[in-house]
Scaffold this motif. Structure first.
Motif, PDB file in Angstrom:
ATOM      1  N   UNK A 140      -4.833   1.028  13.655  1.00 17.86           N
ATOM      2  CA  UNK A 140      -3.427   1.258  13.327  1.00 17.86           C
ATOM      3  C   UNK A 140      -2.856   0.081  12.541  1.00 17.86           C
ATOM      4  N   UNK A 141      -1.978   0.407  11.608  1.00 16.28           N
ATOM      5  CA  UNK A 141      -1.352  -0.599  10.755  1.00 16.28           C
ATOM      6  C   UNK A 141      -0.396  -1.462  11.573  1.00 16.28           C
ATOM      7  N   UNK A 165      -8.669   1.607   6.470  1.00 16.66           N
ATOM      8  CA  UNK A 165      -9.720   0.597   6.418  1.00 16.66           C
ATOM      9  C   UNK A 165      -9.502  -0.335   5.227  1.00 16.66           C
ATOM     10  N   UNK A 166      -9.119   0.244   4.093  1.00 15.50           N
ATOM     11  CA  UNK A 166      -8.855  -0.571   2.903  1.00 15.50           C
ATOM     12  C   UNK A 166      -7.597  -1.421   3.084  1.00 15.50           C
ATOM     13  N   UNK A 167      -6.583  -0.857   3.744  1.00 16.17           N
ATOM     14  CA  UNK A 167      -5.365  -1.623   4.032  1.00 16.17           C
ATOM     15  C   UNK A 167      -5.699  -2.852   4.868  1.00 16.17           C
ATOM     16  N   UNK A 168      -6.518  -2.651   5.895  1.00 19.08           N
ATOM     17  CA  UNK A 168      -6.882  -3.756   6.788  1.00 19.08           C
ATOM     18  C   UNK A 168      -7.679  -4.818   6.048  1.00 19.08           C
ATOM     19  N   UNK A 169      -8.650  -4.389   5.253  1.00 17.63           N
ATOM     20  CA  UNK A 169      -9.506  -5.352   4.554  1.00 17.63           C
ATOM     21  C   UNK A 169      -8.767  -6.095   3.448  1.00 17.63           C
ATOM     22  N   UNK A 196      -1.033   8.207  14.778  1.00 17.45           N
ATOM     23  CA  UNK A 196      -1.876   7.242  15.494  1.00 17.45           C
ATOM     24  C   UNK A 196      -2.116   5.978  14.675  1.00 17.45           C
ATOM     25  N   UNK A 197      -2.017   6.107  13.372  1.00 19.26           N
ATOM     26  CA  UNK A 197      -2.322   4.980  12.494  1.00 19.26           C
ATOM     27  C   UNK A 197      -1.089   4.175  12.061  1.00 19.26           C
ATOM     28  N   UNK A 198       0.101   4.639  12.456  1.00 19.28           N
ATOM     29  CA  UNK A 198       1.300   3.834  12.177  1.00 19.28           C
ATOM     30  C   UNK A 198       2.063   3.495  13.455  1.00 19.28           C
ATOM     31  N   UNK A 237       0.847  -1.189   0.000  1.00 18.91           N
ATOM     32  CA  UNK A 237       0.000   0.000   0.000  1.00 18.91           C
ATOM     33  C   UNK A 237       0.883   1.239   0.000  1.00 18.91           C
ATOM     34  N   UNK A 238       0.459   2.293  -0.717  1.00 15.35           N
ATOM     35  CA  UNK A 238       1.216   3.546  -0.765  1.00 15.35           C
ATOM     36  C   UNK A 238       0.291   4.712  -0.457  1.00 15.35           C
TER      37      UNK A 238
END
Length: 345
Positions: free
Chosen positions: A232-233, A172-176, A202-204, A146-147
């Motif tokens: 978070x990723x 959300x798309x990364x997780x799914x 917060x998300x990384x 993902x980028x």
């Protein structure tokens, strides 16, 4: 932030005939022609300039750096300014000479340059780049990477919801999609809102962090511990950086570096953990030239990093002149290769 801003004011009032009539770039401490412009019959892309009007490239670089507002001995931001406004900055440095003469590698005689009759800047973002906006997201399906491109954190007030929605939808798309490798590209990002910088963190982040130090200017909210988002990723994160990364981008990168939230790839950022801002703007009466004076210091909890340098990458990767002219994204290609190598390992 105490400065005349970027070089756009000086650039705007410069007559075209006074410009240095060749585009060139500093790569590390060497100067290469990136476009000969009207001198293409006597110069070639990739020629190395050794001197201009009798002054060595090292002397020119040192002389210009003194006049560019930056943090301490940071070389990332001044280099980006010189490269971006090269045809104008050289003219100002030499006092608007009537002629320019350069010495290049493997030439016995100096080259006298012809004047420009017209000039137009090239776009900073590659027109062939899929991302032409400040915020972009894509999944490289074949590589399962993902980028996330973030060219600005300037999402204040109600506009913060634009940034929040972008981040929420992207992760959300990364997780799914089950993505395990994420590239965050913050090159060309001059900063903006600390709320946006903190929200992306917060998300990384893989553990709690505190954004601003207690003694820093800034909101009390940023001085409290922040926990990672539940979205978070959880995979490997790689962040692409360059000398354009100033202000909030420096804050963001300092916390990434300090907490080892990601691998930083590229060139020295244009800022670090401490930034002076809350600037007041002024305009000179006769010339109309505007400038800003910073009034407060904002600094993150990553205050063990060097104060006089920008945030440094874990992997220093810069474009050579061939890659620049061909618009080859050297840092991105290196990062993808590193990810694929780590997968194999």
């Amino acid at each position: 932030h105490t400065s005349l801003g970027y070089f756009n004011q000086e650039d705007k009032i410069l007559p075209v005939k006074l410009r240095f009539p060749v585009e060139a770039r500093f790569i590390d401490s060497r100067l290469y022609i990136s476009d000969p412009l009207v001198n293409d019959d006597q110069l070639t892309v990739g020629d190395e300039i050794l001197s201009i009007n009798g002054k060595s490239v090292s002397e020119i670089k040192a002389g210009i750096y003194k006049h560019i507002s930056s943090d301490g001995h940071n070389e990332g931001f001044p280099k980006e300014i010189i490269n971006a406004y090269f045809t104008a900055i050289i003219a100002y440095y030499f006092g608007f000479p009537k002629r320019f003469e350069i010495v290049i590698t493997d030439r016995k005689k100096p080259v006298l340059l012809r004047q420009l009759n017209q000039y137009k800047y090239k776009p900073r973002v590659n027109p062939e780049d899929k991302c032409q906006d400040n915020l972009c997201f894509e999944i490289m399906s074949k590589k399962r990477i993902a980028k996330l491109t973030v060219r600005s954190f300037a999402y204040y007030g109600n506009r913060f919801n634009i940034f929040k929605t972008f981040v929420d939808r992207s992760f959300d798309e990364i997780a799914s999609s089950g993505i395990k490798n994420l590239i965050v590209d913050v090159r060309l990002n001059p900063g903006g809102s600390d709320a946006a910088g903190s929200y992306l963190l917060e998300h990384i982040a893989n553990r709690p962090f505190t954004y601003f130090a207690e003694a820093s200017a800034g909101s009390d909210q940023r001085k409290r511990e922040t926990r990672p988002s539940k979205y978070a990723f959880g995979g490997r994160t790689y962040i692409l950086i360059d000398g354009n990364g100033t202000s909030t981008t420096g804050h963001f990168l300092s916390l990434v570096k300090s907490n080892e939230f990601a691998t930083l790839i590229g060139e020295e950022a244009g800022a670090t953990y401490t930034v002076n801002d809350n600037s007041k703007s002024f305009k000179l009466t006769n010339t109309g030239i505007s400038y800003k004076v910073a009034r407060n210091t904002f600094f993150t909890t990553a205050n063990h990093l060097p104060k006089g340098r920008g945030v440094l990458p874990d992997h220093h990767i810069s474009q050579n002149i061939t890659d620049f002219v061909n618009r080859t994204d050297t840092a991105l290609n290196y990062t993808i290769a590193l990810i694929l190598k780590n997968k194999d390992d």
